[in-house]
Design an enzyme around this catalytic site. Structure first.
Site, short mmCIF file in Angstrom:
data_model
loop_
_atom_site.label_atom_id
_atom_site.label_comp_id
_atom_site.label_asym_id
_atom_site.label_seq_id
_atom_site.Cartn_x
_atom_site.Cartn_y
_atom_site.Cartn_z
N TRP A 53 0.80 -1.23 0.00
CA TRP A 53 0.00 0.00 0.00
C TRP A 53 0.83 1.27 0.00
O TRP A 53 0.53 2.21 -0.73
CB TRP A 53 -1.03 -0.02 1.13
CG TRP A 53 -1.99 -1.15 0.90
CD1 TRP A 53 -2.16 -2.26 1.68
CD2 TRP A 53 -2.90 -1.30 -0.22
NE1 TRP A 53 -3.11 -3.09 1.11
CE2 TRP A 53 -3.58 -2.53 -0.04
CE3 TRP A 53 -3.19 -0.53 -1.34
CZ2 TRP A 53 -4.54 -2.99 -0.95
CZ3 TRP A 53 -4.14 -0.99 -2.25
CH2 TRP A 53 -4.80 -2.21 -2.05
N ASP B 12 -1.81 6.67 6.09
CA ASP B 12 -2.88 5.79 5.62
C ASP B 12 -3.16 4.80 6.75
O ASP B 12 -2.32 3.97 7.08
CB ASP B 12 -2.38 5.06 4.36
CG ASP B 12 -3.35 3.98 3.85
OD1 ASP B 12 -4.39 3.75 4.50
OD2 ASP B 12 -3.04 3.36 2.81
N LYS C 191 -12.09 -2.04 5.95
CA LYS C 191 -11.32 -3.01 6.73
C LYS C 191 -11.85 -3.05 8.16
O LYS C 191 -12.20 -4.10 8.66
CB LYS C 191 -9.83 -2.64 6.74
CG LYS C 191 -9.25 -2.31 5.36
CD LYS C 191 -8.93 -3.55 4.53
CE LYS C 191 -8.71 -3.28 3.05
NZ LYS C 191 -7.78 -2.24 2.68
C1 LIG Z 1 -7.14 -1.77 1.29
C2 LIG Z 1 -6.12 -0.73 1.47
C3 LIG Z 1 -5.98 0.34 0.58
C4 LIG Z 1 -6.80 0.47 -0.68
O1 LIG Z 1 -8.08 0.81 -0.35
P1 LIG Z 1 -9.20 1.07 -1.47
O2 LIG Z 1 -10.32 1.60 -0.64
O3 LIG Z 1 -9.49 -0.27 -2.09
O4 LIG Z 1 -8.68 2.03 -2.44
C5 LIG Z 1 -5.03 1.31 0.85
N1 LIG Z 1 -4.27 1.23 1.94
C6 LIG Z 1 -4.36 0.21 2.83
C7 LIG Z 1 -3.49 0.19 4.03
C8 LIG Z 1 -5.31 -0.80 2.62
O5 LIG Z 1 -5.41 -1.80 3.50
#
Ligand SMILES: *Cc1c(COP(=O)(O)O)cnc(C)c1O
Length: 362
Positions: free
Chosen positions: A103, A173, A197
């Site tokens: 990511w 993030d 998540k």
């Molecule tokens: C799943 C995830 C993403 C991507 O998320 P989307 O909503 O599918 O764009 C980005 N960063 C992390 C840490 C993730 O677990």
């Protein structure tokens, strides 16, 4: 719903039964309005009340200070990989990125297309199994911001402490560990993530943004891509992902009822402790490929010493109703995502199964 399986999927992922029941109960007639929340105008009072309760609860649970805007956008966490450099990485500046796994690597690659990037850490050599010691992390001169991914969902590594970046904005993030523990929000200029998540059904992306950051956005950005379009309107510039936000609101209420961020942290420690304990304890069969200092409490990555047994392990787990244990296709192995909503007894069942599997096949 007695045929519920044990859901270890990485995202979208398990939701609390209480939340699913509430959604079901209210789906045709939201609080006696005579219409569903997902049929309501996003400019009307039913949505507005629900939405602002959701934002207030998010602020309360995470302790978000007054000088931060909180809103939800579409486009997933992935859209933020572009919006962050578009808004905050000015000409003549450099942004500090860390490549610690899938990511943050994607975020780095997008930023590199938009401006100058300095890599303060690259986990390539360790196969993305470790993180930098936060004490050693320093922003560059002329740094526009320093970026990190607090929990690499696929690699299973998680920052345990934060770098001190002084006046340099710190951006994170937190898609896969938001509200799994208390976070000193005031150390960050921006925290964002997809909700699917740990916070609710897929659709919405949360953004927590310190207001002074808004001055940095260039005027020539198109409307949606500029945070100044969203922050003053609480994210209601255009139609928000209503269903997702409704689910988030219910999950936040569930988190509050279960002890808030501190309660979630205690719960995560118990669950992760149990599972890593089994991996370490059954060391003839299993091992953890990641640096023990940065083991994720949300995504527990493990391997079987005898790789040929892995298929059998996953197959038998599936037969026991344990879903989603296959590692991401890019890394292989096994991964149990044990987000906030995953019941503790599901981890106990997985540990029992692993113990039995090791006994039978050891
Ligand atoms: C799943 C995830 C993403 C991507 O998320 P989307 O909503 O599918 O764009 C980005 N960063 C992390 C840490 C993730 O677990």
């Amino acid at each position: 719903m007695s045929n519920r399986k044990l859901n270890f999927f990485a995202g979208p992922s398990v939701l609390p039964m209480d939340v699913l029941a509430e959604l079901e109960n209210q789906i045709g007639d939201y609080k006696d309005n005579g219409f569903s929340m997902i049929e309501a105008s996003h400019r009307g009072p039913a949505f507005d009340t629900m939405y602002h309760e959701c934002l207030d609860l998010f602020r309360e649970l995470l302790g978000i200070p007054e000088n931060y805007s909180v809103f939800f956008l579409g486009g997933g966490a992935t859209l933020q990989f572009s919006m962050i450099p578009m808004n905050f990485l000015g000409a003549g500046q450099v942004a500090d990125y860390c490549m610690s796994g899938t990511w943050s690597n994607k975020a780095t690659e997008d930023a590199q297309k938009l401006g100058k990037v300095n890599l303060y850490f690259d986990g390539k050599e360790s196969n993305y199994s470790t993180l930098p010691d936060p004490k050693t992390v320093k922003p560059s001169d002329d740094s526009a911001y320093l970026y990190l991914c607090s929990n690499e969902t696929i690699g299973g590594i998680e920052w345990q402490d934060w770098p001190e970046t002084g006046d340099t904005p710190l951006i994170a993030d937190m898609s896969s560990d938001i509200l799994s523990r208390p976070v000193p929000v005031d150390k960050f200029a921006m925290i964002y993530g997809g909700v699917q998540k740990n916070l609710g059904p897929a659709g919405a992306t949360f953004v927590i943004l310190r207001d002074d950051m808004l001055e940095r956005s260039p005027k020539n950005l198109t409307a949606y891509l500029n945070y100044n379009t969203h922050a003053p309107k609480d994210g209601l510039y255009n139609t928000p992902p209503v269903f997702s936000i409704w689910g988030v609101k219910l999950v936040l209420e569930w988190i509050k009822a279960n002890g808030g961020a501190a309660g979630m942290a205690a719960r995560a420690s118990r669950k992760a402790g149990l599972l890593y304990g089994a991996i370490d304890g059954l060391s003839d069969m299993f091992y953890s490929p990641v640096d023990a200092n940065y083991r994720s409490k949300m995504n527990v990555v493990f391997r079987l010493k005898e790789e040929s047994l892995e298929k059998q392990f996953l197959k038998e787990a599936g037969e026991q109703g344990m879903l989603g244990l296959k590692g991401h296709r890019s890394v292989g192995g096994c991964r149990a995502s044990i987000y906030n909503s995953l019941p503790e007894e599901d981890v106990a069942s997985l540990v029992d199964f692993m113990t039995e599997f090791a006994r039978k096949n050891g």
